[in-house]
Structures are given as structure tokens and as C-alpha cells.
Design a protein around this motif. Structure first.
Motif, mmCIF file in Angstrom:
data_model
loop_
_atom_site.group_PDB
_atom_site.id
_atom_site.type_symbol
_atom_site.label_atom_id
_atom_site.label_comp_id
_atom_site.label_asym_id
_atom_site.label_seq_id
_atom_site.Cartn_x
_atom_site.Cartn_y
_atom_site.Cartn_z
ATOM 1 N N MET A 1 -10.866 -10.605 60.180
ATOM 2 C CA MET A 1 -9.498 -10.924 60.391
ATOM 3 C C MET A 1 -8.704 -9.912 61.132
ATOM 4 N N PRO B 1 -5.646 -7.585 62.379
ATOM 5 C CA PRO B 1 -4.609 -6.733 61.553
ATOM 6 C C PRO B 1 -3.049 -7.571 61.968
ATOM 7 N N VAL C 1 -4.982 -18.143 55.330
ATOM 8 C CA VAL C 1 -5.955 -17.034 55.135
ATOM 9 C C VAL C 1 -7.289 -17.669 55.330
ATOM 10 N N ASP C 2 -7.580 -18.711 54.905
ATOM 11 C CA ASP C 2 -8.931 -18.911 55.539
ATOM 12 C C ASP C 2 -8.906 -19.157 56.951
ATOM 13 N N LYS D 1 -9.369 -15.668 58.346
ATOM 14 C CA LYS D 1 -10.744 -15.268 58.157
ATOM 15 C C LYS D 1 -11.812 -15.631 59.458
ATOM 16 N N LEU D 2 -11.633 -16.857 59.843
ATOM 17 C CA LEU D 2 -12.329 -17.342 61.047
ATOM 18 C C LEU D 2 -11.804 -17.054 62.366
ATOM 19 N N ARG E 1 -12.446 -25.320 63.872
ATOM 20 C CA ARG E 1 -12.816 -24.206 63.024
ATOM 21 C C ARG E 1 -13.572 -23.111 63.559
#
Lengths: 325, 156
Positions: A1, A3, A34-35, A38-39, A121
Motif C-alpha cells: 500500500m 503511503p 482499503v482492499d 492493498k492491490l 484488480r
């Protein structure tokens, strides 16, 4: 992720100021954003945690209900006014995600969630929605779950929301705020077809926040139903879904609204096709004629053409359920 | 860069300095060493990381730790003790509701909310209410039986 700066405003004014910063994004439940962070599909420069804003209420008026953008999916689904007067909303919410996700996810976030197209994704595939101008890997890839309505050579990703489909059938309006003021947009005008700019998904302007969703509480809304067909019985996105609200008087259709999910690049509705049903009996031939008009512009691939007969069946069933509600 | 976060975990207030990117799941497991909460998919698809936040079940992998500021968090470590199991934990053992056990803490945290929901009474309703918790060993029959058992005999 990547910053990001975290901003935790206490008031709407503070939040709107923060959202006007370059690269700022609002977060509430976080279940989608958020998912994607992360990707590294989403990489906001600033994350504005809007959960302290006073947008948690469901207000029932004489002929409308206004649901704050921060109302949890589970709370809206269980609200007595929604259950009784606009049941398709409750049914759509309960058909989506899981108990855990419905507790965290909010109505505003639901409208703005991104597609679950696998190519969107995964950063190692061409995707014009993720990276404008890079093409569409789904067009020649695995597209059995992809859209048949509203597609373009640049994108055939399905809009994933169940809620938006129910809201579209019920003529909902989205309330928006920015530092420049407030405005309201019918949900039918909120979503943008991909065309050659699939990265632009809604009418939401930079720095603008969804504050509420308003739903007129009409006679057909009371009979509204949501039918969702999918590859497994629960915790799965729609293969095809139908929100239907129909009012039959003296043996003929007096009012009808039919919105589709799982098949369009945006939640789908065709008012011209609906008009063909008005004044006719709600019968198998009239519904088939409606489907013919509704699906005339569909574009299929060998892998997703099955969605058309699936959808026809779903429309028959959803209308039957609404008519007998 | 870190941000201060204060959360109450299983009744104890904890104040930590965390990277804003840290998930609640990683805060629990890495910072607080509460490893009963499991990381399965880390993308909100399996339910292994389920915890209660302010009494409601949520996925800790999709929650940023900084967004738990001021929240009351319950993990599996806060449910029963080895000497005094929660009725649901005892029922999971009785009904053989696990094989490898990796999903079990998430199943139990999720089922706590299902137990408290008076509208959910049948096998089918429990299966639907628990659909966010996957069990790759396929212990679903035992999991549903355990929840039904507690609903019938030891209302919580």
C-alpha cells in the motif's frame, strides 16, 4: 500500500476542505477502498475518514425517505420504513456481500464501489479503467461474467452494486456537497457509460461528497422486489439481477419500473421499453416484448451470451413477485 | 510516519503509534500479539479475520487500525477461557465443527452476532447468515449444528 496522509475531520466543512486537496479520497467502511489500496489499484494521496460526520440518520418524511451516506448497509436493510415501503432496497442490501461487510460498508460507499473485473484488480493486465488508454484485456480474455449492456471497446466491466439497481428502479436521487455548494442528481444520471473514458464512472466531481440518498415512497415502491441470480447461493456478486416495481390496475400495467444488475457497465434501466408495458396486461407475451426492446442493444461474447436468457427469466420472475406483493 | 491510535481490546485500553497503512488485523496480530485472529485471504473474501468492533462483526483485514480509534474491539481471546469456554466454543468441540481450525476463530466471532439475532432460527438462515465465513475443510454441517445447538439450549 502506498503511503497517504490521514485526515480525520470533525465537521462537514472540514471534510469538504480536506476532500478538495489533490488526490484526496473519502473513506468510511473501507471495505472496497482499503482492499483496492492493498492491490495498489487505488493510491490516494490523502485519506479523509468521514465517519464522524453527521450523515448516519435515516429520515422518514411524508412521501420520501432520506438515508444518510454513512448509514451502514445492515442498518438500512433492517430499517422498518425501508422494509415496508421500499422492500427492494432491503432485499438488494441483504443479497450483497456478507454480514461482516454489511456492518462496515455504507450506502454512499456502496454507490461508489469499483468493479470486481479481475483485469481491473490486477495491475499486470491492460485496463483502461485503471490506466486510461491502456485497452481492455477482458475483451479478448475471460469475460463470462462481464457486461452485455452499455459496453464499449474500452470497457465491459460490470457495475457491482445491488443497492444501486434497487435505487434506480425506485427513482432515487443522490445528494452531493462540495465547497461550492449542494446539488442533487437523479441516480439515473449519476453513473457514466464507459465509452472511451472508462475511468470516469460517475458524475461526482473532484472534491465532492455523497451526503445522502433520497427515495420517493410511492405505491409501486411498496411492491418493489429484488431478484438476484448468481453462481453460488450467497456472498457472491450478481450474474444477473432485477429490481422490479409494478402496479397492475384493472388488469393492465399502470406503473412499472425495472432495473438490471450484473449485466450492465452501469446499473441499467430503459424507460422507453417500460413504456411499452404500460396499459398492457402483465402477461408472458407482453413481458417478452418488453425484454426484446430492453435487450435489443445488447452486445455479447460467446462466453457471456448466456446472460440474455438468464435475464429474461429473471425479469419474468421479478415482475411476477412484484405483481403479487 | 506514525499516527497515534487508542483502542480498547478485550476490555483493556491500548494506545499505540501505528503506520496509517496498518490494518486492524495486523495491529492485533503484530503489535498486540493476539494471534487468535487469523489472516486468510487478507482481501475480505474469507472471514477468518472477523472480530467485533463496538459489538458488531466486521472484517479486521479491511479495517485500517487508525479507523478503530476509540473503538471497543473483541477478539477470540476475549471470548471464554480454556477453563470456562463460551457455550459456542464448547458446542464447536461437541459438534466437531472444524478440521484444521484455521477459520474457527473467525467462525466463532461471526456466529456470536448470529446467536444474538432472534430472526435467524433455521439451518438455512444460519447458513445464509454465516456465508461470509469460508471453511476450506468443509466443516459447515458441524458449524451450523453447533450454532443451532447453542440457540436451542444455551441462549446467549
Amino acid at each position: 500500500m502506498r503511503p497517504f496522509d490521514l485526515i480525520r475531520p470533525e465537521s462537514l466543512d472540514e471534510a469538504l476542505k480536506a476532500l478538495a486537496l489533490p488526490g484526496a479520497r473519502a473513506v468510511a467502511g473501507g471495505t472496497n477502498l482499503v482492499d483496492l489500496m492493498k492491490l495498489s489499484v487505488e493510491a490516494p494521496a490523502a485519506l479523509v475518514d468521514i465517519r464522524r460526520l453527521p450523515l448516519h440518520e435515516i429520515s422518514l418524511g411524508a412521501d420520501t425517505v432520506v438515508m444518510g451516506a454513512l448509514v451502514a448497509n445492515s442498518a438500512a436493510a433492517a430499517d422498518p420504513a425501508i422494509v415496508l415501503q421500499a422492500p427492494a432496497i432491503s432485499e438488494a442490501l441483504l443479497s450483497g456481500a456478507s454480514g461482516q461487510i454489511r456492518n462496515a460498508a455504507t450506502l454512499g460507499g456502496n454507490l461508489l464501489q469499483r468493479t470486481r473485473c479481475g483485469y481491473f484488480r490486477a495491475a499486470d493486465w491492460a485496463c483502461g479503467k485503471r490506466e486510461p488508454g491502456s485497452g481492455c484485456a477482458a475483451a479478448t480474455g475471460i469475460n463470462a461474467g462481464h457486461a452485455v449492456l452499455g459496453t464499449s471497446p474500452h470497457c465491459m466491466a460490470v457495475h457491482p452494486s445491488d443497492l444501486a439497481v434497487a435505487l434506480l428502479a425506485l427513482d432515487a436521487t443522490v445528494h452531493l456537497r462540495s465547497r461550492d455548494g449542494a446539488r442533487r442528481i437523479p441516480l439515473g444520471d449519476f453513473y457514466r457509460l464507459p465509452a472511451d473514458t472508462p475511468h470516469i464512472e460517475t458524475a461526482l466531481a473532484s472534491g465532492e461528497l455523497v451526503t445522502a440518498i433520497e427515495v420517493p415512497l410511492t405505491a409501486p415502491a411498496k411492491t418493489s422486489r429484488y431478484l438476484k441470480l448468481r453462481g453460488r447461493a450467497s456472498y457472491e456478486f450478481a450474474t444477473a439481477s432485477v429490481a422490479a416495481a409494478v402496479l397492475v390496475e384493472h388488469g393492465v400495467v399502470a406503473e412499472v419500473a425495472i432495473a438490471l444488475g450484473g449485466v450492465g457497465t452501469v446499473p441499467w434501466r430503459d424507460r422507453a421499453a417500460e413504456a411499452q408495458l404500460v396499459g398492457r396486461p402483465l402477461s408472458a407475451p407482453s413481458i417478452e416484448a418488453f425484454c426484446d426492446a430492453l435487450l435489443a442493444g445488447a452486445v455479447t461474447t460467446p462466453a457471456n451470451a448466456y446472460k440474455l436468457p438468464l435475464l429474461r427469466g429473471a425479469i419474468h420472475r421479478a415482475l411476477e413477485r412484484s405483481a403479487t406483493s | 510516519m506514525t499516527t497515534s491510535v487508542t483502542v480498547t481490546v478485550n476490555g483493556s485500553e491500548r494506545r499505540l503509534a501505528v503506520d496509517p497503512r496498518r490494518t486492524l488485523l495486523d495491529l492485533l496480530r503484530e503489535d498486540l500479539r493476539l494471534t487468535g485472529t487469523k489472516k486468510g485471504c487478507d482481501h475480505g473474501q474469507c472471514g477468518a479475520c472477523t472480530v467485533l468492533v463496538n459489538g458488531r462483526r466486521v472484517l479486521s483485514c479491511l479495517s485500517l487500525a487508525v479507523m478503530a480509534e476509540g473503538a471497543d474491539v473483541t477478539t477470540i481471546e476475549g471470548v471464554g477461557t480454556p477453563d470456562a469456554l463460551h457455550p459456542l466454543q464448547a458446542a464447536f468441540i461437541r459438534h466437531d465443527a472444524m478440521q484444521c481450525g484455521y477459520c474457527t476463530s473467525g467462525q466463532i466471532m461471526s456466529a456470536l452476532e448470529v446467536l444474538a439475532d432472534p430472526e435467524v432460527t433455521t439451518r438455512e438462515q444460519i447458513a445464509e447468515a454465516m456465508s461470509g465465513n469460508l471453511c476450506r475443510c468443509g466443516a459447515y454441517a458441524g458449524i451450523v449444528a453447533a450454532i443451532l445447538d447453542v440457540k436451542a439450549h444455551a441462549p446467549v
